[in-house]
Scaffold this motif. Sequence first.
Motif, PDB file in Angstrom:
ATOM      1  N   UNK A 167       0.810  -1.229   0.000  1.00 45.99           N
ATOM      2  CA  UNK A 167       0.000   0.000   0.000  1.00 45.99           C
ATOM      3  C   UNK A 167       0.841   1.276   0.000  1.00 45.99           C
ATOM      4  N   UNK A 168       1.900   1.326   0.815  1.00 44.29           N
ATOM      5  CA  UNK A 168       2.767   2.498   0.873  1.00 44.29           C
ATOM      6  C   UNK A 168       3.896   2.303  -0.141  1.00 44.29           C
ATOM      7  N   UNK A 169       3.575   2.573  -1.390  1.00 46.37           N
ATOM      8  CA  UNK A 169       4.470   2.200  -2.480  1.00 46.37           C
ATOM      9  C   UNK A 169       5.804   2.928  -2.433  1.00 46.37           C
ATOM     10  N   UNK A 170       5.816   4.180  -2.044  1.00 45.59           N
ATOM     11  CA  UNK A 170       7.071   4.927  -2.013  1.00 45.59           C
ATOM     12  C   UNK A 170       8.015   4.367  -0.956  1.00 45.59           C
ATOM     13  N   UNK A 171       7.483   3.914   0.182  1.00 40.32           N
ATOM     14  CA  UNK A 171       8.328   3.290   1.202  1.00 40.32           C
ATOM     15  C   UNK A 171       8.952   2.008   0.662  1.00 40.32           C
ATOM     16  N   UNK A 172       8.147   1.195  -0.011  1.00 42.93           N
ATOM     17  CA  UNK A 172       8.649  -0.065  -0.556  1.00 42.93           C
ATOM     18  C   UNK A 172       9.655   0.181  -1.672  1.00 42.93           C
ATOM     19  N   UNK A 173       9.414   1.187  -2.504  1.00 44.94           N
ATOM     20  CA  UNK A 173      10.389   1.541  -3.537  1.00 44.94           C
ATOM     21  C   UNK A 173      11.754   1.798  -2.915  1.00 44.94           C
ATOM     22  N   UNK A 174      11.771   2.610  -1.887  1.00 43.11           N
ATOM     23  CA  UNK A 174      13.028   2.979  -1.236  1.00 43.11           C
ATOM     24  C   UNK A 174      13.712   1.762  -0.630  1.00 43.11           C
ATOM     25  N   UNK A 175      12.941   0.926   0.052  1.00 41.54           N
ATOM     26  CA  UNK A 175      13.510  -0.263   0.686  1.00 41.54           C
ATOM     27  C   UNK A 175      14.150  -1.200  -0.334  1.00 41.54           C
ATOM     28  N   UNK A 176      13.447  -1.459  -1.421  1.00 44.92           N
ATOM     29  CA  UNK A 176      13.961  -2.396  -2.423  1.00 44.92           C
ATOM     30  C   UNK A 176      15.131  -1.804  -3.201  1.00 44.92           C
ATOM     31  N   UNK A 177      15.087  -0.513  -3.499  1.00 45.27           N
ATOM     32  CA  UNK A 177      16.203   0.108  -4.206  1.00 45.27           C
ATOM     33  C   UNK A 177      17.465   0.088  -3.359  1.00 45.27           C
ATOM     34  N   UNK A 178      17.325   0.269  -2.058  1.00 42.22           N
ATOM     35  CA  UNK A 178      18.493   0.140  -1.176  1.00 42.22           C
ATOM     36  C   UNK A 178      19.117  -1.246  -1.318  1.00 42.22           C
ATOM     37  N   UNK A 179      18.275  -2.271  -1.295  1.00 45.52           N
ATOM     38  CA  UNK A 179      18.771  -3.644  -1.347  1.00 45.52           C
ATOM     39  C   UNK A 179      19.429  -3.958  -2.688  1.00 45.52           C
ATOM     40  N   UNK A 180      18.875  -3.420  -3.771  1.00 44.32           N
ATOM     41  CA  UNK A 180      19.411  -3.708  -5.100  1.00 44.32           C
ATOM     42  C   UNK A 180      20.683  -2.936  -5.399  1.00 44.32           C
ATOM     43  N   UNK A 181      20.984  -1.933  -4.587  1.00 49.90           N
ATOM     44  CA  UNK A 181      22.135  -1.071  -4.872  1.00 49.90           C
ATOM     45  C   UNK A 181      23.458  -1.691  -4.454  1.00 49.90           C
ATOM     46  N   UNK A 182      23.441  -2.733  -3.643  1.00 53.22           N
ATOM     47  CA  UNK A 182      24.670  -3.304  -3.102  1.00 53.22           C
ATOM     48  C   UNK A 182      25.222  -4.403  -3.996  1.00 53.22           C
ATOM     49  N   UNK A 183      25.521  -4.056  -5.220  1.00 47.94           N
ATOM     50  CA  UNK A 183      26.023  -5.014  -6.197  1.00 47.94           C
ATOM     51  C   UNK A 183      26.866  -4.256  -7.212  1.00 47.94           C
ATOM     52  N   UNK A 184      27.888  -4.886  -7.794  1.00 49.75           N
ATOM     53  CA  UNK A 184      28.690  -4.212  -8.820  1.00 49.75           C
ATOM     54  C   UNK A 184      27.990  -4.134 -10.177  1.00 49.75           C
ATOM     55  N   UNK A 185      26.775  -4.655 -10.268  1.00 48.30           N
ATOM     56  CA  UNK A 185      26.051  -4.698 -11.527  1.00 48.30           C
ATOM     57  C   UNK A 185      25.180  -3.453 -11.698  1.00 48.30           C
ATOM     58  N   UNK A 186      25.040  -2.983 -12.936  1.00 48.62           N
ATOM     59  CA  UNK A 186      24.129  -1.884 -13.198  1.00 48.62           C
ATOM     60  C   UNK A 186      22.720  -2.453 -13.367  1.00 48.62           C
ATOM     61  N   UNK A 187      21.776  -1.897 -12.634  1.00 51.70           N
ATOM     62  CA  UNK A 187      20.410  -2.406 -12.616  1.00 51.70           C
ATOM     63  C   UNK A 187      19.450  -1.319 -13.084  1.00 51.70           C
ATOM     64  N   UNK A 188      18.692  -1.638 -14.109  1.00 51.09           N
ATOM     65  CA  UNK A 188      17.706  -0.725 -14.681  1.00 51.09           C
ATOM     66  C   UNK A 188      16.332  -1.167 -14.162  1.00 51.09           C
ATOM     67  N   UNK A 189      15.720  -0.332 -13.319  1.00 50.29           N
ATOM     68  CA  UNK A 189      14.503  -0.709 -12.594  1.00 50.29           C
ATOM     69  C   UNK A 189      13.260  -0.164 -13.283  1.00 50.29           C
ATOM     70  N   UNK A 190      12.261  -1.034 -13.422  1.00 49.27           N
ATOM     71  CA  UNK A 190      10.939  -0.646 -13.925  1.00 49.27           C
ATOM     72  C   UNK A 190       9.903  -0.979 -12.859  1.00 49.27           C
ATOM     73  N   UNK A 191       9.136   0.003 -12.420  1.00 48.77           N
ATOM     74  CA  UNK A 191       8.072  -0.237 -11.444  1.00 48.77           C
ATOM     75  C   UNK A 191       6.781  -0.589 -12.181  1.00 48.77           C
ATOM     76  N   UNK A 192       6.103  -1.622 -11.685  1.00 45.78           N
ATOM     77  CA  UNK A 192       4.918  -2.161 -12.344  1.00 45.78           C
ATOM     78  C   UNK A 192       3.755  -2.161 -11.351  1.00 45.78           C
TER      79      UNK A 192
END
Length: 305
Positions: free
Chosen positions: A45-70
């Motif tokens: 329900x609180x989509x902006x909070x979840x966006x932030x949480x998941x983007x934090x987790x995906x950022x800890x990698x040497x790979x470039x990640x192109x994110x699409x929200x659905x």
Amino acid sequence: MPIRIQNDLPAKEILEKENIFVMDESRALSQEIRPLKVGILNLMPLKEDTELQLLRSLSNTPLQVDVTFITVTNHESKHTDKSHLNKFYQTFEEIRKKRFDGLIITGAPVEQMEFEEVDYWTELREIFAWCESHVTSTFYICWGAQAALYYYYGLPKVQLPQKLFGLYRHRVMNRKEPLVRGFDDYFVAPHSRHTTVPRDAIANCLDLKIMAESEEAGVFLCMAEGGKKIFVMGHPEYDRMTLENEYKRDLGKGLDIQMPRDYFPDGDDTKRPDLMWRAHANTLYTNWLNYYVYQLTPYIWEDDK
């Protein structure tokens, strides 16, 4: 390497203040590199909070990640501004011809309903079927994991006597799998749910491999098809204050809610919670992206015509 998101996504400024490397669209276009295409079907329900949480987790990698929200089309979000959804999200109809290296399907606050009663269940079933041919590896979280286990393997969820709420200790069960590489023998992770998929049902399903479980919280992590499907029963992406916010929200509604287990220092809800699960959460997402997305996805994977 960074995560790549839209230039004016609100989470971008917060991530940059946390010294997380975020690349906007204009800079990403100047680099000759094949980023991983990761979709996030955000059912929270609180989509902006979840966006932030998941983007934090995906950022800890040497790979470039192109994110699409659905987002799903058959449900009207009551807690996120419609303009935010229109600007930063695409519907399933808009992306159904695209192929993704990875897809995350979040939890949703509908677990006490039967799956068939959820207003977007038909659309979600379409998405589950679409994942088979259009996604290299899908990462299902909490209710999203329960729904996928029901859809793919017919495993039912059951109501718990009281809400499973707080931090729980889990043990790694299979160290040979790269998914848990770098994990300690035991780790803690947040849970916040009223239902569960029984451990015996998962263990008796020959397609599933249990990777981590808890005596109190049951199975936390399992996988199928060599990592094409990853099921996470808790919320490793949660921030320090997420459980506190849920607790105080429910208290404010007058609900009969227990204090989150082993969360507040000394059981005192006036004290700031300790953050004890971020390292393992980041390792889990990094392992998923590296071993089950990057290592397995084709370099050239064309969208449908």
